[in-house]
Design a protein around this motif. Sequence first.
Motif, PDB file in Angstrom:
ATOM      1  N   GLY A  70       0.764  -1.178   0.061  1.00 53.15           N
ATOM      2  CA  GLY A  70       0.212   0.071   0.045  1.00 53.15           C
ATOM      3  C   GLY A  70       0.680   1.385  -0.082  1.00 53.15           C
ATOM      4  O   GLY A  70       2.056   1.123  -0.154  1.00 53.15           O
ATOM      5  N   PHE A  71       0.096   2.397  -0.051  1.00 57.07           N
ATOM      6  CA  PHE A  71       1.094   3.853  -0.053  1.00 57.07           C
ATOM      7  C   PHE A  71       0.021   4.844   0.620  1.00 57.07           C
ATOM      8  O   PHE A  71      -1.253   4.642   0.757  1.00 57.07           O
ATOM      9  CB  PHE A  71       1.276   4.174  -1.679  1.00 57.07           C
ATOM     10  N   PHE A  72       0.626   5.721   0.911  1.00 55.63           N
ATOM     11  CA  PHE A  72      -0.085   6.896   1.428  1.00 55.63           C
ATOM     12  C   PHE A  72      -0.342   7.860   0.209  1.00 55.63           C
ATOM     13  O   PHE A  72       0.559   8.219  -0.569  1.00 55.63           O
ATOM     14  CB  PHE A  72       0.663   7.595   2.287  1.00 55.63           C
ATOM     15  N   CYS A  73      -1.433   8.584   0.090  1.00 58.58           N
ATOM     16  CA  CYS A  73      -1.621   9.250  -1.090  1.00 58.58           C
ATOM     17  C   CYS A  73      -1.032  10.692  -1.243  1.00 58.58           C
ATOM     18  O   CYS A  73      -0.708  11.009  -2.372  1.00 58.58           O
ATOM     19  CB  CYS A  73      -3.191   9.777  -1.156  1.00 58.58           C
ATOM     20  N   ASP A  74      -0.621  11.125  -0.184  1.00 59.78           N
ATOM     21  CA  ASP A  74       0.242  12.226   0.009  1.00 59.78           C
ATOM     22  C   ASP A  74       1.863  11.818   0.144  1.00 59.78           C
ATOM     23  O   ASP A  74       2.612  12.739   0.324  1.00 59.78           O
ATOM     24  CB  ASP A  74      -0.148  13.073   1.223  1.00 59.78           C
ATOM     25  N   ASP A  75       2.240  10.782  -0.217  1.00 55.73           N
ATOM     26  CA  ASP A  75       3.684  10.525  -0.276  1.00 55.73           C
ATOM     27  C   ASP A  75       4.358  11.089  -1.348  1.00 55.73           C
ATOM     28  O   ASP A  75       4.252  10.621  -2.506  1.00 55.73           O
ATOM     29  CB  ASP A  75       3.814   8.849  -0.315  1.00 55.73           C
ATOM     30  N   GLU A  76       5.298  12.111  -1.262  1.00 50.71           N
ATOM     31  CA  GLU A  76       5.889  12.578  -2.237  1.00 50.71           C
ATOM     32  C   GLU A  76       7.032  11.971  -2.825  1.00 50.71           C
ATOM     33  O   GLU A  76       7.439  12.232  -3.803  1.00 50.71           O
ATOM     34  CB  GLU A  76       6.313  14.047  -1.684  1.00 50.71           C
ATOM     35  N   SER A  77       7.535  10.871  -2.084  1.00 51.56           N
ATOM     36  CA  SER A  77       8.434  10.250  -2.591  1.00 51.56           C
ATOM     37  C   SER A  77       8.223   9.377  -3.706  1.00 51.56           C
ATOM     38  O   SER A  77       9.178   8.867  -4.305  1.00 51.56           O
ATOM     39  CB  SER A  77       9.217   9.316  -1.535  1.00 51.56           C
ATOM     40  N   ILE A  78       6.840   9.228  -4.185  1.00 51.14           N
ATOM     41  CA  ILE A  78       6.547   8.031  -5.022  1.00 51.14           C
ATOM     42  C   ILE A  78       5.831   8.963  -6.100  1.00 51.14           C
ATOM     43  O   ILE A  78       5.014   8.478  -6.930  1.00 51.14           O
ATOM     44  CB  ILE A  78       5.650   6.975  -4.730  1.00 51.14           C
ATOM     45  N   SER A 183      -6.166  12.248  -5.831  1.00 53.03           N
ATOM     46  CA  SER A 183      -6.140  13.833  -5.633  1.00 53.03           C
ATOM     47  C   SER A 183      -7.552  14.331  -5.034  1.00 53.03           C
ATOM     48  O   SER A 183      -7.498  15.656  -4.581  1.00 53.03           O
ATOM     49  CB  SER A 183      -6.264  14.327  -7.296  1.00 53.03           C
ATOM     50  N   ASP A 184      -8.259  13.529  -4.423  1.00 48.28           N
ATOM     51  CA  ASP A 184      -9.611  14.020  -3.603  1.00 48.28           C
ATOM     52  C   ASP A 184      -9.134  14.387  -2.508  1.00 48.28           C
ATOM     53  O   ASP A 184      -8.358  13.718  -1.766  1.00 48.28           O
ATOM     54  CB  ASP A 184     -10.581  12.937  -3.642  1.00 48.28           C
ATOM     55  N   PRO A 185      -9.740  15.605  -1.661  1.00 56.25           N
ATOM     56  CA  PRO A 185      -9.092  15.925  -0.288  1.00 56.25           C
ATOM     57  C   PRO A 185      -9.390  15.079   0.771  1.00 56.25           C
ATOM     58  O   PRO A 185      -8.890  15.027   1.732  1.00 56.25           O
ATOM     59  CB  PRO A 185     -10.079  17.174  -0.320  1.00 56.25           C
ATOM     60  N   ILE A 186     -10.504  14.324   0.338  1.00 50.93           N
ATOM     61  CA  ILE A 186     -10.809  13.276   1.583  1.00 50.93           C
ATOM     62  C   ILE A 186      -9.449  12.134   1.507  1.00 50.93           C
ATOM     63  O   ILE A 186      -9.714  11.526   2.789  1.00 50.93           O
ATOM     64  CB  ILE A 186     -12.197  12.365   1.355  1.00 50.93           C
ATOM     65  N   ASN A 187      -8.844  11.847   0.772  1.00 48.35           N
ATOM     66  CA  ASN A 187      -7.874  11.014   0.583  1.00 48.35           C
ATOM     67  C   ASN A 187      -6.346  11.479   0.891  1.00 48.35           C
ATOM     68  O   ASN A 187      -5.401  10.748   0.669  1.00 48.35           O
ATOM     69  CB  ASN A 187      -7.877  10.116  -0.712  1.00 48.35           C
ATOM     70  N   LEU A 188      -6.319  12.705   1.580  1.00 49.70           N
ATOM     71  CA  LEU A 188      -5.194  13.317   1.659  1.00 49.70           C
ATOM     72  C   LEU A 188      -4.078  12.704   2.349  1.00 49.70           C
ATOM     73  O   LEU A 188      -2.982  12.288   2.007  1.00 49.70           O
ATOM     74  CB  LEU A 188      -5.373  14.653   2.006  1.00 49.70           C
ATOM     75  N   HIS A 189      -4.354  12.176   3.693  1.00 46.37           N
ATOM     76  CA  HIS A 189      -3.678  11.267   4.312  1.00 46.37           C
ATOM     77  C   HIS A 189      -4.136   9.976   4.585  1.00 46.37           C
ATOM     78  O   HIS A 189      -3.476   9.194   5.615  1.00 46.37           O
ATOM     79  CB  HIS A 189      -3.775  12.050   5.998  1.00 46.37           C
ATOM     80  N   ARG A 190      -4.382   9.217   3.779  1.00 43.30           N
ATOM     81  CA  ARG A 190      -5.280   7.987   3.586  1.00 43.30           C
ATOM     82  C   ARG A 190      -4.080   6.894   3.210  1.00 43.30           C
ATOM     83  O   ARG A 190      -3.404   7.241   2.235  1.00 43.30           O
ATOM     84  CB  ARG A 190      -6.397   7.916   2.742  1.00 43.30           C
ATOM     85  N   TYR A 191      -4.203   6.088   3.906  1.00 45.73           N
ATOM     86  CA  TYR A 191      -3.279   5.011   3.537  1.00 45.73           C
ATOM     87  C   TYR A 191      -4.184   3.866   2.438  1.00 45.73           C
ATOM     88  O   TYR A 191      -5.110   3.327   3.119  1.00 45.73           O
ATOM     89  CB  TYR A 191      -2.822   3.902   4.631  1.00 45.73           C
ATOM     90  N   VAL A 192      -3.780   3.772   1.510  1.00 52.46           N
ATOM     91  CA  VAL A 192      -4.637   2.785   0.657  1.00 52.46           C
ATOM     92  C   VAL A 192      -3.626   1.508   0.352  1.00 52.46           C
ATOM     93  O   VAL A 192      -2.698   1.452  -0.111  1.00 52.46           O
ATOM     94  CB  VAL A 192      -4.391   3.653  -0.895  1.00 52.46           C
ATOM     95  N   GLU A 193      -4.586   0.368   0.380  1.00 50.40           N
ATOM     96  CA  GLU A 193      -4.287  -0.866  -0.021  1.00 50.40           C
ATOM     97  C   GLU A 193      -4.920  -1.445  -0.979  1.00 50.40           C
ATOM     98  O   GLU A 193      -4.589  -2.254  -1.916  1.00 50.40           O
ATOM     99  CB  GLU A 193      -4.589  -1.718   1.187  1.00 50.40           C
ATOM    100  N   ASN A 194      -6.329  -1.003  -1.428  1.00 52.29           N
ATOM    101  CA  ASN A 194      -6.980  -1.844  -2.172  1.00 52.29           C
ATOM    102  C   ASN A 194      -7.379  -0.530  -3.486  1.00 52.29           C
ATOM    103  O   ASN A 194      -7.960   0.604  -3.108  1.00 52.29           O
ATOM    104  CB  ASN A 194      -8.714  -2.060  -1.814  1.00 52.29           C
ATOM    105  N   TYR A 195      -6.739  -0.782  -4.506  1.00 57.50           N
ATOM    106  CA  TYR A 195      -6.763   0.251  -5.752  1.00 57.50           C
ATOM    107  C   TYR A 195      -6.625  -0.709  -7.128  1.00 57.50           C
ATOM    108  O   TYR A 195      -5.881  -1.793  -6.914  1.00 57.50           O
ATOM    109  CB  TYR A 195      -5.596   1.333  -5.710  1.00 57.50           C
ATOM    110  N   GLU A 196      -6.774   0.028  -8.251  1.00 55.82           N
ATOM    111  CA  GLU A 196      -6.550  -0.419  -9.532  1.00 55.82           C
ATOM    112  C   GLU A 196      -5.783   0.457 -10.171  1.00 55.82           C
ATOM    113  O   GLU A 196      -5.796   1.756  -9.978  1.00 55.82           O
ATOM    114  CB  GLU A 196      -7.812  -0.914 -10.101  1.00 55.82           C
TER     115      GLU A 196
END
Length: 345
Positions: A70-78, A183-196
């Motif tokens: 997974g990843f953080f949506c606001d992770d600037e390193s990626i 890019s949605d504000p609600i996901n700013l600090h969200r850790y995402v594991e389920n994505y396509e």
Amino acid sequence: MRDADNENSTAASASASAAAADGQTDRELRRASAAQRQTLRRLLIELFVIVVLTIPICIYEFAVEPERRGFFCDDESIRYPFRDNTVTPLLLGLLTGALPFLVFAVVEYVDSMRAGELSSTVELLGWQLSAWCVELGRQLTYFMFGMLLTFDATEVGKYTIGRLRPHFMAVCQPQLSDGSLCSDPINLHRYVENYECAAEGFTVADVRQARLSFPSGHSSIAFYALLYTALYLQRKLSWRSSKLVRHFLQFLLVMLAWYTALSRVMDSWHHWSDVLTGSLLGVAGALITARYIAKLFQSPFHAVSLGVGLRREDTSATLQEVCPSTPPPYCVNSSYSDDQYCTKV
């Protein structure tokens, strides 16, 4: 009658000599055949080892999916933009495969020519091969073995960790399971594991490669191949005209590996820690292969100097000092008789 006995004795001796010669020839043939079988057995075992080391690489590249992290949506390193490779896979192959082969071939040929053994041949499985070609094949076998070890270690790290590359966001373009975007504000600090991954403009292979950041394969392979070649030159190359040429060539080889590693960060294909770990992995592989497998720095027996540093002294004065109290035969000028010596001992 005596002449007939002599003739019979001569004939018997000749027959015995011929039989002994035939027996010696048979023993030599058996020894040669046993040596050929042993050589063939060793070659087959080494070939089997090479194949075994190649199998995991093929399995990882074509049958194993990297760890899905997974990843953080606001992770600037990626979030770095995608860029093409400065050191392409083809160029990497030339640097780590063709260049070492060329160096090994030239050095072995020149070394054999200087020693006056250019025309020397070695029988290998019934084939007469040049001695320098056989030595070249031996060095290439060691080099390839160490390369496969380094490559296997790198692949295990890549597919086990599954670290995201710095340009992961640009390649994957992830869409979350709830339909929202990073890019949605609600996901700013969200850790995402389920994505396509939408991956518009990129292939499935590109998305797969975007999850293989740790460690850097370019760095590990480049440092292994080029550092090993530099160590090989340290052992094999000698030029009486200049002492600096060898070290200059070694510096160029190490700088090629260093530039290859730096380009991975510059192109946003790896994080700096990926490059550092890959470089250390390649250095360790080169040192272990050169020291313990190829044994490039193992001193030959005849090179061991016995008695070095021992000081020569005239012991005649010391001998004369102990002579009065030393029985024969240790003292030359002793006054002891044989009877007196026997009583002493």
